[in-house]
Write an enzyme that holds these catalytic residues in place. Sequence first.
Site, PDB file in Angstrom:
ATOM      1  N   GLU A 477       0.881  -1.294  -0.006  1.00 48.74           N
ATOM      2  CA  GLU A 477      -0.103   0.092   0.053  1.00 48.74           C
ATOM      3  C   GLU A 477       0.795   1.184   0.035  1.00 48.74           C
ATOM      4  O   GLU A 477       0.725   2.063   0.920  1.00 48.74           O
ATOM      5  CB  GLU A 477      -1.021  -0.105   1.184  1.00 48.74           C
ATOM      6  CG  GLU A 477      -1.899  -1.115   1.180  1.00 48.74           C
ATOM      7  CD  GLU A 477      -2.930  -1.245   2.150  1.00 48.74           C
ATOM      8  OE1 GLU A 477      -4.127  -1.472   1.872  1.00 48.74           O
ATOM      9  OE2 GLU A 477      -2.381  -1.241   3.473  1.00 48.74           O
ATOM     10  N   GLU A 553      -4.577 -10.017  -0.277  1.00 47.35           N
ATOM     11  CA  GLU A 553      -5.201 -10.109   1.095  1.00 47.35           C
ATOM     12  C   GLU A 553      -6.533 -10.483   0.593  1.00 47.35           C
ATOM     13  O   GLU A 553      -7.051  -9.916  -0.351  1.00 47.35           O
ATOM     14  CB  GLU A 553      -5.067  -8.608   1.638  1.00 47.35           C
ATOM     15  CG  GLU A 553      -3.872  -8.291   2.495  1.00 47.35           C
ATOM     16  CD  GLU A 553      -3.798  -6.925   2.820  1.00 47.35           C
ATOM     17  OE1 GLU A 553      -4.810  -6.534   3.302  1.00 47.35           O
ATOM     18  OE2 GLU A 553      -2.685  -6.368   3.003  1.00 47.35           O
TER      19      GLU A 553
END
Length: 1066
Positions: A477, A553
Amino acid sequence: MTSQEKVPFQVQLSLPQILSRRDWENPQITQYHRLEAHPPFHSWRDVESAQKDRPSPQQQTLNGLWSFSYFTQPEAVPEHWVRCDLAEAKPLPVPANWQLHGYDAPIYTNIQYPIPVNPPRVPDLNPTGCYSRDFTLEPSWLASGKTRIIFDGVSSAFYLWCNGQWVGYSQDSRLPAEFDLTPYLQAGSNRIAVLVLRWSDGSYLEDQDMWRMSGIFRDVKLLHKPEIHLRDIHIMTHLSPEFTSANLEVMAAVNIPSLQLNDPQVTGSYQLRVQLWLADKLVASLQQPLGTQAIDERGPYTDRTQLVLRIDQPLLWSAEQPTLYRAVVSLLNHQQELIEAEAYDVGFRQVAIHQGLLKINGKAVLIRGVNRHEHHPQTGQAIDEESLLQDILLMKQHNFNAVRCSHYPNHPLWYRLCDRYGLYVVDEANIETHGMQPMSRLSDDPSWFSAFSERVTRMVQRDRNHPCIIIWSLGNESGHGATHDALYRWIKTNDPTRPVQYEGGGANTLATDILCPMYARVDEDQPFPAVPKWSIKKWVGLPNESRPLILCEYAHAMGNSFGGFARYWQAFRQYPRLQGGFIWDWVDQSLTHHNDHGQPYWAYGGDFGDTPNDRQFCMNGLVFPDRSPHPSLYEAQCAQQFFQFSLLSTTPLVINITSEYLFRESDNEQLYWRIMLEGESMLEGSQPLNLSPESSQCYRLAEKLPTLNKPGQLWLNVEIRQPKETPWSPAQHRSAWHQWRLPQPLFSPSSDLTNATAHYAPQLQHNLQLQHNRQLQHDLQLQQDEQHIKVTYQQQCWQFSRQTGRLAQWWVADKPMLLRPLQDQFVRAPLDNDIGISEATHIDPNAWVERWKKAGMYQLQQRCLSLHVDHLSHSVQISAEYGYEFEQEPLLHSHWVYRFDRHGRMTIDVNVRIATSLPAPARIGMCCQLADISPTVDWLGLGPHENYPDRQLAAQYGHWSLPLEQMHTAYIFPSENGLRCNTHTLNYGRWTLTGDFHFGISRYSTQQLMVTSHQHLLEPEEGTWLNIDGFHMGVGGDDSWSPSVHIDDILTRETYQYQICWQYKV
């Protein structure tokens, strides 16, 4: 400065002079005098010790109690501290986070930086820990060679002094910082001092979703190396196309003084030897002089060499069969005497992406993965070997084969254990800039390039010898910038044996070999601006897209969650290029805190007075902080199991079993099967399971189904157990299971009327225990007045209120059985998934809880619309209609028909109508507070663990019995919990309920669960709360911040009906 150079004479700066430079606010300064990255060293001085991995006398641990002083900013540290301890210093263990020892506060945030965002600046009030420790050395260490100190993890930046002299500086919390102490050491006692800063410019690269804590939280040790020593070792394995032979390639570099590098008499006097062992058998050996072939027009490397050993018929490494060899790399002098040896576990395995598939040793692998933070509830980020091993064993036992190191390189021991026990690892750089806007702001800034690059390159240099690592990750991220593209190319050049993944920028940039989205859904597109998340089925079919898709994820396991997980695994098995993913995440990141009375409890964001914080968002685990399982762990275990089952026929009874193992045979598996009638065994058997990898086999279990001795549901249960213990599981470990409902042979009842009635009216089966000749006794009595309606049968009396229309009390022998009347229930204590991102300061109108609040679901006003009584020949029937409204708007209509018969039974038929303006309710059911408290709960239905309509793959239909306290799932943030679905019979104390329903039973009311912030604050209430649901909405779990319950599991109809039969055994 390289490790080949002796530390030059330098003017010693004072502490104020060093601090005035504010190195921690300069992203282009990441270290002073730190040695180059390399794999872990032990410097054995004999080959046998290296080969057997014995403790090395050349290492000396500095773990233990250190002297510690705490300051709110570095400028407050007295200058003389670098030479002697301060009077107020206290002992502090190393490794540890100082926030867990009474200094400062841990802070939990997800995206938001815990400091004002002004990179590279950090607050002037910058908590500072001053560590010091005295130590002595073996005299031989001072006589010759080099002594270095190794810090495996310090957060977030630190300065180092030895005997009052400044040694160096380092940042990057999750990789080792190593310094040469040789010039500073003295005979006798030596003192090291470490000044640790909580915040540095590196903190802007460490914005991971975790507790922000500080200190020396990993091991500290000394290592003594010879003057001429091994400086770097890189081991690679290359397999032939048929996997019948392999080359072991070892590149080793030697530390030689710079002035002697071009002297062939010096460099040519050293030789390198590689020996490859399999247990105690020497498999291959090769020795050659230092030096390489010419690299360019300037010549060869004179301080390194490459050795290639050919191995025939190597035993291959995989997560299924983690066969390890041991490579011993020896440095020899001109007399062939050993100078030192290093050794590493070696796994022969190949990782490749071929024809759009990620393959291990030529086989397309299905990633059964999970994200794991390094976390312990008592010790925080200081993790010992016992904790590491506990996680690995639990993962293996629950059918995981892969783990992502989210979101930083882990403790060095983690990889050695994954090598040995067998887990595929995604090793991830310690980079996350989630709180930047945009996230790519720093990765596109050249001034931050070196800070980014060191975190990637040093990770690869430390960890690349581990066979368990199959994928490198550039971080998490952090958007997508030019830095990512450059680092991708660096890895591909320096380690062509592994793919690289990176999710930033949309999960499909040129900086990733794998499509690795997070929280992409199976069938639903999420067309976000700039970075759309397509459904995973659609993604792999996009034009010009040929990469495998592995979710970095997915399945956000926050609290009571994980609904719809089985849908992912249906897709993974249906679409070859959907190769699995990594669940978020492994463990609830809760820390042990203490209340005002000194009692421990599990805390989350804000409990330490930390601001900002993201409350309970740190608790997304498949296991609780103490590693006890969430119910969702069983769902993952079942969905990911390595054996798949299908029922081929019932006469004869034949099943097919397919092994999804790629490499191992089922040589330690036993098939157990059992035919069950209403939870009782009718026929059973077992046999060895002999399956080759990726093969199927049919098993004939019985020639025909058994003759039934009573009516009921017939089920076939199968399970696979491992008779012998393995390195990761005990004997009789259950690895796979399945269940089918079988067609029921016609049951021929006796002429007895009771049995016949039970056969044709299954809802009355609870009465089959009555003896055949039992006669109906005593008529029902009905009494009415202006306030009450009473129905009496023998010692029982049911009392209705004319005002509410509700069953207000159930008397047995003049003893009240109800503490709260029986009534409709349409709400649940909100789950994390119901709440989403909604909180007091930020309302998300799309969250289920906000939709329910706005509609008035939590403030419904009930009115009794009608109440009718009929005294029939063999029963009493009471019909009641209830209206539910909010702000005078009718929302729900409930019609109950109670029937009381001469067996003491109360049967309730419920019909509910829902206004079209109302959002789908959480449940359609009833609840009451029973006066009784029974120690056990017994039921026939899905169990034994908690299950919900969209999370019941792992649950099995059967007869279960559990203590009452185990019917409550103790999620740290209280919510709806403990449901058991598809129940046909419930026995609790003297109560028996039959029908087709879901139920939950505990000492806590829905209301208390709704208003209580922490599990430890719940107070057992009087009696027992019983929730009976005809229908219950799913829990969702694709993510926890947007509505994720699939439409099939949402209560969208306008009408619902269900029936419950109650009886109290007098």
